[in-house]
Design a protein around this motif. Structure first.
Motif, PDB file in Angstrom:
ATOM      1  N   THR A 185     -22.051  -2.687 -39.815  1.00 43.16           N
ATOM      2  CA  THR A 185     -22.689  -3.993 -39.619  1.00 43.16           C
ATOM      3  C   THR A 185     -23.824  -4.143 -40.618  1.00 43.16           C
ATOM      4  N   ALA A 186     -24.142  -5.392 -40.979  1.00 45.00           N
ATOM      5  CA  ALA A 186     -25.190  -5.657 -41.963  1.00 45.00           C
ATOM      6  C   ALA A 186     -26.050  -6.820 -41.473  1.00 45.00           C
ATOM      7  N   GLN A 187     -27.360  -6.711 -41.726  1.00 44.70           N
ATOM      8  CA  GLN A 187     -28.268  -7.798 -41.380  1.00 44.70           C
ATOM      9  C   GLN A 187     -28.076  -8.974 -42.346  1.00 44.70           C
ATOM     10  N   PHE A 188     -27.679  -8.664 -43.601  1.00 42.53           N
ATOM     11  CA  PHE A 188     -27.404  -9.690 -44.606  1.00 42.53           C
ATOM     12  C   PHE A 188     -26.089  -9.355 -45.285  1.00 42.53           C
ATOM     13  N   THR A 189     -25.278 -10.394 -45.574  1.00 39.71           N
ATOM     14  CA  THR A 189     -23.958 -10.213 -46.184  1.00 39.71           C
ATOM     15  C   THR A 189     -24.115  -9.973 -47.694  1.00 39.71           C
ATOM     16  N   ASN A 243     -29.320   3.656 -35.913  1.00 41.24           N
ATOM     17  CA  ASN A 243     -30.543   3.094 -36.462  1.00 41.24           C
ATOM     18  C   ASN A 243     -30.253   2.562 -37.874  1.00 41.24           C
ATOM     19  N   LEU A 244     -31.147   1.702 -38.373  1.00 43.46           N
ATOM     20  CA  LEU A 244     -30.999   1.220 -39.743  1.00 43.46           C
ATOM     21  C   LEU A 244     -31.039   2.405 -40.710  1.00 43.46           C
ATOM     22  N   TRP A 245     -30.066   2.447 -41.608  1.00 40.87           N
ATOM     23  CA  TRP A 245     -30.014   3.530 -42.603  1.00 40.87           C
ATOM     24  C   TRP A 245     -31.120   3.321 -43.639  1.00 40.87           C
ATOM     25  N   ARG A 246     -31.673   4.402 -44.122  1.00 43.74           N
ATOM     26  CA  ARG A 246     -32.637   4.394 -45.220  1.00 43.74           C
ATOM     27  C   ARG A 246     -32.008   5.030 -46.452  1.00 43.74           C
ATOM     28  N   SER A 247     -32.480   4.601 -47.601  1.00 43.54           N
ATOM     29  CA  SER A 247     -31.945   5.118 -48.855  1.00 43.54           C
ATOM     30  C   SER A 247     -32.160   6.628 -48.925  1.00 43.54           C
ATOM     31  N   GLY A 248     -31.082   7.360 -49.291  1.00 43.16           N
ATOM     32  CA  GLY A 248     -31.167   8.805 -49.398  1.00 43.16           C
ATOM     33  C   GLY A 248     -30.865   9.536 -48.111  1.00 43.16           C
ATOM     34  N   GLN A 249     -30.825   8.830 -46.981  1.00 44.63           N
ATOM     35  CA  GLN A 249     -30.522   9.473 -45.702  1.00 44.63           C
ATOM     36  C   GLN A 249     -29.057   9.919 -45.690  1.00 44.63           C
ATOM     37  N   GLU A 250     -28.778  11.058 -45.104  1.00 45.28           N
ATOM     38  CA  GLU A 250     -27.403  11.544 -45.042  1.00 45.28           C
ATOM     39  C   GLU A 250     -27.085  12.025 -43.633  1.00 45.28           C
ATOM     40  N   PRO A 286     -29.360   2.876 -52.271  1.00 40.91           N
ATOM     41  CA  PRO A 286     -30.492   1.933 -52.101  1.00 40.91           C
ATOM     42  C   PRO A 286     -30.099   0.625 -51.437  1.00 40.91           C
ATOM     43  N   ALA A 287     -28.854   0.169 -51.594  1.00 43.90           N
ATOM     44  CA  ALA A 287     -28.483  -1.135 -51.049  1.00 43.90           C
ATOM     45  C   ALA A 287     -28.589  -1.200 -49.532  1.00 43.90           C
ATOM     46  N   VAL A 288     -28.574  -0.049 -48.853  1.00 45.23           N
ATOM     47  CA  VAL A 288     -28.624  -0.097 -47.384  1.00 45.23           C
ATOM     48  C   VAL A 288     -29.944  -0.673 -46.895  1.00 45.23           C
ATOM     49  N   GLU A 289     -31.047  -0.442 -47.633  1.00 45.52           N
ATOM     50  CA  GLU A 289     -32.337  -0.967 -47.215  1.00 45.52           C
ATOM     51  C   GLU A 289     -32.502  -2.436 -47.612  1.00 45.52           C
ATOM     52  N   LEU A 316     -37.643 -12.785 -49.087  1.00 47.91           N
ATOM     53  CA  LEU A 316     -37.596 -13.020 -47.637  1.00 47.91           C
ATOM     54  C   LEU A 316     -36.607 -12.054 -46.973  1.00 47.91           C
ATOM     55  N   GLN A 317     -35.461 -11.785 -47.658  1.00 53.09           N
ATOM     56  CA  GLN A 317     -34.487 -10.840 -47.121  1.00 53.09           C
ATOM     57  C   GLN A 317     -35.105  -9.443 -47.026  1.00 53.09           C
ATOM     58  N   LYS A 318     -35.763  -9.024 -48.102  1.00 52.61           N
ATOM     59  CA  LYS A 318     -36.383  -7.697 -48.105  1.00 52.61           C
ATOM     60  C   LYS A 318     -37.448  -7.595 -47.030  1.00 52.61           C
ATOM     61  N   GLN A 319     -38.219  -8.687 -46.855  1.00 52.10           N
ATOM     62  CA  GLN A 319     -39.264  -8.696 -45.829  1.00 52.10           C
ATOM     63  C   GLN A 319     -38.651  -8.542 -44.436  1.00 52.10           C
ATOM     64  N   ALA A 320     -37.496  -9.211 -44.185  1.00 53.06           N
ATOM     65  CA  ALA A 320     -36.859  -9.137 -42.871  1.00 53.06           C
ATOM     66  C   ALA A 320     -36.343  -7.725 -42.593  1.00 53.06           C
ATOM     67  N   VAL A 321     -35.722  -7.077 -43.606  1.00 50.08           N
ATOM     68  CA  VAL A 321     -35.203  -5.723 -43.404  1.00 50.08           C
ATOM     69  C   VAL A 321     -36.350  -4.743 -43.179  1.00 50.08           C
ATOM     70  N   ASN A 322     -37.424  -4.890 -43.979  1.00 48.98           N
ATOM     71  CA  ASN A 322     -38.567  -3.991 -43.799  1.00 48.98           C
ATOM     72  C   ASN A 322     -39.183  -4.163 -42.416  1.00 48.98           C
TER      73      ASN A 322
END
Length: 838
Positions: free
Chosen positions: A742-746, A715-722, A805-808, A652-658
């Motif tokens: 800031t984080a959508q999930f702790t 914007n929300l960071w994506r994995s590998g973005q610099e 990867p944890a950012v996504e 559910l967390q992954k679905q919300a971030v996506n």
């Protein structure tokens, strides 16, 4: 620290940041006192020189560089400078770092150190020397302004000629314990002013006690002053000759600094006999006449010296006045031209006239039934026929009146000549922070923008050349009423903005919008050209289609003619194809049967070949076990458990971030652009939690808020973005970076979010690297990236963040300072962070 008046006459501030060694005082003045001193400096507009250090070098103070920078910013607009008392053997490196200070820097040698080395340091570091600042700035009354009280005078004499040059120059000293002193010698002997003590039980301000001290010393009553003054040689005649001393006191008298009767009688009657030639007049003084002025008013109010109806003339002899001030009085006269002629008559040639009046375009002025005359940019044009004026053309430009002087515009016999040397406007609070061109436009266009104005006029009775007039506009020392000095300090306080102050930003926005419109106009012209070309091609294509249609008609008739024959042939061919398909199916079944039999044969053959090989392997293993010696039994060695740093998120967390990522990047381009435009309207600057104040203050110190930058989420960071950010730093040992995330999930465990690398400003050298691994609620306080301390110089470094990867999985955003144009396009960006020093 006593409460000080805003209209203080202090001209120089000396701060003992570090106490001399082996003394009972605190080693450093505390930062709270430094902040209070900075506030006093801001509200004391007469102070133009600040000494850092008096008896000890200030460079060892932890806040030296920061405080010197703060003082430099305050003095920059005043044309002032910072003086640093130093030891060149130890202070060269840190003083050289002060080169980019906002105002000029002068270094002075402490007692016992070679002044030649200090001069060499000044030249190498780009500082000013005594030759650069000139004798007028360095000396007054023939005494060095920075002379120390323990330096012996060149000649000792028992004759005293009124006053102390150091006190007269307006010194104000602070010791490391925060106490105040009027000169170096009082500081040296610990006789504090402005602080309650046995000598000063009332705790009067240092300004008040300095005036009392000036009065006593001007009367040569040195024995009645402080005990420090008794043994001080700074008033001895040996410093100067009588002519220089006379010039000094006459100059101070011309500026209105000597108003006490007893002082004037002693100085000009006994010390240096001189004719008292300065006559000052306050025209329409009311009950607020200043000391030393002749007050003239139509009512016999307290302080009024002459009561007269000024509409009928000024009751003074011709050519008798050196300086005349009319503050909020001329607007009340019935016949202003007659009063101007009277002012010209009673004033001496080249006398100064100061006029303060309400600005015409204010509601209160228009409603005041006692105001008969109007004052604005054009009023002074009717006091002269000359073409010279110090006012900019943009201030008085008018289509039907190009030339400045308009005194004879009604064809009268105008005889007076008052030339405008200086014009100054004082604004309502909402408009004080605008640039001068914007103020001018609003002042000319609206009511209640400018409140009052100041005119400094020169009385001309003999021919004056354009060169002389230009020189007087540059060199004249002006006087003004005390209320105007206080108002000048008040001008620094900007009030709440209104809808009209936004007009100041309109030209810039219109310019940017014009560039966008020009760009799209070129695009549309290009599209129109392309459209004409396409239209021509369409006409040619239409012609070809008509010809093709005719050909198709002919082909269709031919097809209809052969269709029946084709159908007959098709029926015959279908029968033949059916026969062929039946034969092919029969043959295919035969081939499948043969293939299945072949597969069974191959499988049997493989089993026969595999059995001998397996038997041989088993025999070899048995032989090896028999030959080997038995080994002692050992307990298995436990393998270390490697903790996985990144935990797989809940579905559910992954679905919300996506879903959030899709909302940012999905949809039509126009929809995405509109969402982005609306998001960039946010401004978090005023919503930042107090725990993030240090990050916000870092941005304020570098002027990002005054430059119009605002705080926004990325914007929300994506994995590998610099991303690479420039970070301003001071000279020191950089040990980390503190930033807001800031984080959508702790995160539930210590999870690395970013790889952080610190690079040099030229991007050629990587200086340090670490991972950002926070835990818990990221919105509570800033997170910190720590790394091995690195030495950095004043300037900036580059921070490179690479998302892991944890950012996504957590929905990570960073907070950024962003500068936007009128279309909310990002033109400038900084990370909301601050450096951490060791």
């Amino acid at each position: 620290m006593g409460k000080q008046r805003l209209n203080s006459e202090f001209k120089r501030l000396a701060i003992e940041m570090v106490a001399p060694k082996d003394g009972p005082l605190p080693p450093f003045i505390d930062d709270a006192s430094l902040q209070r001193i900075a506030t006093l400096l801001q509200t004391s507009p007469t102070i133009a020189v600040v000494d850092l250090g008096v008896h000890a070098t200030p460079t060892s103070h932890p806040s030296f560089s920061r405080f010197a920078q703060l003082v430099g910013n305050i003095l920059r607009e005043r044309g002032g400078r910072v003086v640093v008392w130093c030891d060149t053997t130890t202070d060269c490196e840190i003083l050289t770092a002060l080169t980019p200070l906002a105002c000029p820097v002068v270094t002075m040698a402490l007692p016992g150190f070679d002044s030649t080395e200090v001069k060499n340091l000044n030249k190498c570091a780009g500082f000013l020397t005594e030759d650069d600042i000139g004798a007028d700035d360095t000396y007054a009354l023939g005494v060095p302004l920075a002379a120390r009280p323990d330096a012996p005078p060149p000649v000792r004499s028992a004759s005293v000629h009124g006053g102390c040059p150091i006190v007269e120059q307006g010194f104000w000293c602070f010791d490391t314990d925060g106490r105040e002193f009027a000169c170096h010698r009082l500081l040296q002997n610990r006789e504090a002013l402005g602080t309650p003590s046995a000598e000063n039980p009332a705790g009067e301000s240092v300004d008040q006690q300095r005036h009392a001290l000036c009065h006593t010393l001007r009367l040569d009553q040195r024995d009645q002053a402080t005990k420090s003054c008794v043994g001080c040689h700074f008033s001895y005649q040996g410093w100067v000759d009588d002519n220089d001393l006379r010039t000094f006191w006459i100059t101070k008298d011309d500026r209105g600094d000597i108003t006490d009767r007893a002082e004037r009688e002693h100085l000009f009657g006994k010390a240096i006999p001189t004719a008292q030639r300065v006559v000052r007049v306050d025209l329409g003084c009311g009950p607020m006449k200043r000391p030393g002025f002749i007050g003239i008013d139509r009512f016999p109010l307290p302080g009024v010296d002459i009561t007269a109806d000024l509409n009928k003339g000024i009751p003074l002899p011709e050519d008798s006045v050196d300086y005349l001030v009319a503050s909020h009085s001329l607007e009340h006269f019935d016949d202003l031209p007659h009063v101007i002629h009277e002012i010209h008559r009673v004033c001496k040639d080249r006398a100064l006239v100061t006029i303060v009046a309400p600005y015409s375009a204010t509601g209160l002025n228009l409603a005041n039934p006692y105001h008969v005359q109007v004052f604005n940019e054009h009023t002074a044009r009717f006091f002269t026929n000359a073409a010279e004026t110090a006012l900019q053309v943009a201030d008085y430009d008018f289509p039907s009146a190009i030339n400045w002087g308009l005194a004879s515009s009604d064809h009268s016999n105008w005889l007076a000549d008052l030339r405008l040397l200086k014009c100054e406007f004082f604004y309502m609070p909402a408009y004080r922070g605008l640039e001068e061109p914007a103020k001018r436009v609003l002042r000319h266009s609206l009511n209640d923008v400018c409140e009052q104005m100041l005119l400094q006029m020169l009385v001309v009775k003999s021919p004056i050349s354009a060169a002389e007039f230009a020189e007087r506009t540059q060199t004249t020392v002006y006087q003004e009423p005390p209320v105007l000095t206080a108002r000048r300090a008040e001008e620094a306080r900007v009030g709440e903005a209104n809808m009209f102050t936004a007009l100041a930003e309109l030209p810039k926005s219109v310019s940017e919008l014009g560039e966008v419109v020009a760009h799209w106009r070129l695009q549309m012209e290009s599209m129109a050209t392309d459209a004409r070309s396409v239209n021509h091609q369409l006409r040619s294509l239409h012609t070809e289609l008509v010809a093709l249609s005719e050909r198709l008609d002919r082909v269709e008739r031919a097809v209809v003619g052969t269709h029946q024959a084709i159908e007959a042939d098709g029926t015959l061919i279908a029968k033949r194809i059916t026969a062929v398909n039946t034969e092919l199916i029969r043959r295919d079944q035969q081939q499948r049967s043969k293939f299945e039999e072949l597969e069974k044969t191959v499988a049997q053959l493989q089993r026969h070949l595999e059995e001998p090989r397996i038997a041989a392997e088993q025999a070899a293993q048995a032989a090896a076990l028999t030959a080997a010696a038995p080994e002692p039994e050992h307990e298995p060695v436990p393998q270390p458990v490697i903790e996985t740093v990144f935990e797989e998120p809940h579905p559910l967390q992954k679905q919300a971030v996506n879903a959030a990522l899709s909302r940012e990047s999905g949809g039509e381009p126009l929809s995405r652009a509109i969402r982005l435009y609306r998001r960039r309207a946010q401004n978090l600057t005023g919503l930042i939690s107090p725990r993030f104040n240090s990050l916000k203050q870092f941005g304020e110190r570098h002027g990002w808020i005054t430059q119009g930058l605002r705080l926004q989420e990325s914007n929300l960071w994506r994995s590998g973005q610099e991303w690479i950010y420039d970070l301003p730093v001071e000279s020191g040992s950089l040990a980390g970076i503190r930033l807001a995330v800031t984080a959508q999930f702790t995160p539930s465990a210590q999870t690395p979010l970013f790889d952080c690398a610190v690079w040099s400003a030229d991007s050629n050298n990587m200086l340090a690297g670490a991972k950002l691994t926070p835990r818990g609620d990221l919105s509570v306080e800033p997170v910190e990236i720590s790394f091995t301390p690195i030495d950095v110089a004043r300037g900036f470094v580059r921070i490179r963040l690479i998302a892991l990867p944890a950012v996504e999985a957590l929905g990570i955003r960073t907070i950024e300072w962003r500068g936007l144009n009128a279309l909310r396009q990002v033109k400038k960006i900084h990370l909301f962070c601050e450096p951490v020093y060791q």
